[in-house]
Design an enzyme around this catalytic site. Structure first.
Site, PDB file in Angstrom:
ATOM      1  N   LYS A 187      45.408  37.753  47.611  1.00 51.35           N
ATOM      2  CA  LYS A 187      46.135  38.370  46.121  1.00 51.35           C
ATOM      3  C   LYS A 187      47.607  37.631  46.093  1.00 51.35           C
ATOM      4  CE  LYS A 187      50.266  41.787  44.895  1.00 51.35           C
ATOM      5  NZ  LYS A 187      50.640  42.557  44.916  1.00 51.35           N
TER       6      LYS A 187
ATOM      7  N   VAL B 282      43.886  39.225  42.188  1.00 52.07           N
ATOM      8  CA  VAL B 282      42.653  39.533  44.028  1.00 52.07           C
ATOM      9  C   VAL B 282      41.661  38.983  43.698  1.00 52.07           C
ATOM     10  CG1 VAL B 282      42.155  41.354  45.284  1.00 52.07           C
ATOM     11  CG2 VAL B 282      44.196  41.822  44.206  1.00 52.07           C
TER      12      VAL B 282
ATOM     13  N   GLY C 172      39.850  42.155  40.877  1.00 53.16           N
ATOM     14  CA  GLY C 172      40.933  42.197  39.766  1.00 53.16           C
ATOM     15  C   GLY C 172      42.165  41.345  39.621  1.00 53.16           C
TER      16      GLY C 172
ATOM     17  N   ASP D 105      54.790  53.087  44.303  1.00 55.74           N
ATOM     18  CA  ASP D 105      53.590  52.805  43.765  1.00 55.74           C
ATOM     19  C   ASP D 105      52.103  53.358  43.778  1.00 55.74           C
ATOM     20  OD1 ASP D 105      53.593  52.072  40.752  1.00 55.74           O
ATOM     21  OD2 ASP D 105      52.210  50.217  41.710  1.00 55.74           O
TER      22      ASP D 105
ATOM     23  N   GLY E 132      46.620  42.641  38.113  1.00 57.84           N
ATOM     24  CA  GLY E 132      47.482  43.250  37.493  1.00 57.84           C
ATOM     25  C   GLY E 132      48.677  43.119  37.191  1.00 57.84           C
TER      26      GLY E 132
END
Length: 170
Positions: free
Chosen positions: A37, A22, A15, A130, A17
């Site tokens: 990450k 990641v 993934g 968050d 962001g």
């Protein structure tokens, strides 16, 4: 595709962001699967960013709770810098795509575990700032793990006058 990050053998991308990408990887020294990450931001000529990364990793590493992801390692001298953490195979966001819903009893169970994680984080005098479905991971047995403490702050320094977080969830 990145094949190796430090001692870690990258398996696949899982993934991405705003902050980073990641990867699932293998730690050959400890023979375990981890999540890495990798930060999108370049660190050369930006000491403030390195300070922020160290703070995130230090804060998250100090939060030992069953519903908070565990940090194993941080490599800031590498280019790119990265944080190594517990690998968790799923996220809540995957179950809510395209307006999908989950049964009310399961949603309540997830909410309780998130609340337990946040209660612990708050007891350590931090605020996450968050919380969103992409930052709620789900283990193979369905347990919740709160992740991504990138904008978390000490409650003593967190301001109520400043809006920060993911706009869609604020």
């Amino acid at each position: 595709m990145i094949e190796r990050l430090g001692r870690y053998e990258v398996i696949r991308r899982v993934g991405s962001g705003n902050q980073g990408t990641v990867y699932m990887a293998r730690d050959p020294e400890l023979d375990r699967v981890v999540a890495i990450k990798v930060m999108n931001h370049r660190v050369d000529n930006d000491p403030d960013y390195l300070v922020a990364l160290r703070r995130e990793a230090s804060l998250a590493a100090g939060l030992q709770h069953p519903n908070v992801t565990t940090i194993y390692d941080i490599q800031l001298d590498n280019d790119p810098p990265f944080i190594v953490m517990e690998y968790v195979p799923d996220m809540l966001d995957n179950h809510l795509k395209d307006g999908a819903s989950i049964p009310a009893s399961r949603a309540a169970d997830i909410a309780i575990e998130i609340a337990e994680a946040l209660d612990f984080v708050h007891s350590q005098n931090f605020v996450h700032r968050d919380i969103k479905p992409a930052n709620i991971l789900l283990t193979e047995d369905g347990s919740v793990k709160v992740t991504d403490f990138g904008i978390a702050r000490s409650m003593a320094s967190s301001s109520t006058a400043t809006a920060i977080g993911s706009v869609a969830y604020m």
